[in-house]
Design a protein around this motif. Structure first.
Motif: not given
Length: 360
Positions: A243-261
């Motif tokens: 998942l790191y190699f698939l979405l690693g560059h996208l994780v920090d762009k999922l701006e609202y992810l931390k609010y969901g967590i």
């Protein structure tokens, strides 16, 4: 939270099979270090998710609906926290300029450490719960505080902590600026130095401990079965490397992810406090008697977790589209990224062949 009964043969068989899968994954990294393409990473992630869903189905059939529901809710919670953990891995790899050909092995070490630390905390958590029912008050309060920190702390805080760690270590031990493969020590002009790999592994290990402290109280808010807690953690961590190699560059762009967590952690924190009140034995609360409060069942928890993560991801992806970015490119990376991965893979293969010929 219901008491589930799982047959011993199923627990033992599951642990044996999971251990075999993890060992096979480890051997694959050791024997074939490379930078996986987005397609390869996607197939592996799909494989591990399918494996988790098959396991959930077996739980439903063999141990009942309550056990199956608790596993799915626990797995989704741990998976969301693992994705957050993934962002910190991305940050560490970038900050310490870890060569891409080394990242698979470093990630595998990080995942093994995460499993080790979580296993220790699971045993401690199970022992505390079995002997002290009031520990749910502490777990609940801890998750509420963690949720607030998750929602209101910025990514800059992680970077600042890592910078302090670098400065602290460099002042006390000799560390080179260059890597020497997967060696933690090297010699330059006859003098012994540590390589940056030491700092990377310390940073990743520290991150694993912090996330274990968050994740274990969270899943004990869903189930009290140590087996479900452990398997949910294993399935959440399996495939994290791909998942790191698939979405690693996208994780920090999922701006609202931390609010969901953060919302999930706060929800489970409230659930734990309600459960503690329902089971209350503390003499200074309601005279030591149970407090008649509603309890949140497993299926409600599962729905809340699914909705929270779905809303966070969808809002984040919509924000990417509003910014005018091409969504498929943002998700799987550009052709340049894949080409870079192929070049790095070739370089890694060349390095391995050279090392083999030289007898290293």
């Amino acid at each position: 939270m219901s008491d589930v009964v799982i047959p011993a043969w199923f627990e033992i068989g599951s642990l044996v099979i999971l251990s075999a899968v993890l060992i096979a994954d480890l051997l694959l990294v050791i024997k074939r270090p490379h930078v996986p393409s987005p397609r390869e990473s996607g197939l592996w992630v799909a494989f591990y998710v399918t494996l988790a869903l098959i396991f959930a189905g077996l739980m439903f059939v063999i141990a009942g609906a309550d056990a199956g529901g608790e596993f799915v809710a626990g797995w989704l919670t741990e998976y969301s926290l693992s994705i957050d953990n993934l962002f910190v891995f991305v940050l560490i790899m970038a900050q310490f300029n870890v060569p891409r050909r080394m990242q698979q092995r470093v990630l595998m070490i990080g995942i093994i450490l995460a499993l080790l630390f979580r296993g220790i905390f699971i045993l401690l958590g199970a022992a505390l719960i079995a002997n002290f029912s009031w520990v749910f008050y502490i777990f609940g309060a801890f998750l509420l505080v963690t949720a607030a920190q998750q929602a209101f702390s910025g990514r800059e805080d992680d970077e600042e902590r890592e910078s302090k760690l670098i400065g602290f270590l460099r002042k006390r031990i000799p560390i080179t600026d260059e890597y020497d493969g997967m060696k933690m020590r090297t010699r330059i002009d006859g003098k012994a130095f540590f390589t940056p790999l030491l700092i990377v592994l310390i940073a990743i290990g520290t991150t694993d401990v912090i996330f274990a402290l968050d994740s274990i109280p969270a899943i004990f808010g869903i189930t009290q079965s140590p087996f479900i807690v452990f398997t949910a953690n294993v399935f959440a961590l399996m495939g994290l490397r791909q998942l790191y190699f698939l979405l690693g560059h996208l994780v920090d762009k999922l701006e609202y992810l931390k609010y969901g967590i953060a919302f999930i952690l706060a929800f489970i924190g409230v659930k734990l406090v309600l459960h503690a009140l329902h089971e209350n034995e503390l003499p200074f609360i309601n005279g030591g008697e149970h407090v008649p409060v509603p309890e949140i069942d497993t299926w409600t928890s599962l729905i809340v977790i699914l909705v929270a993560m779905a809303v966070a991801v969808v809002l984040s992806l919509l924000k990417i589209r509003r910014e005018g970015r091409y969504l498929p490119t943002a998700i799987i990376g550009s052709a340049d990224d894949e080409e870079e991965g192929s070049e790095a893979a070739s370089a890694a293969a060349g390095t391995e062949n050279t090392e083999t010929r030289s007898g290293r």
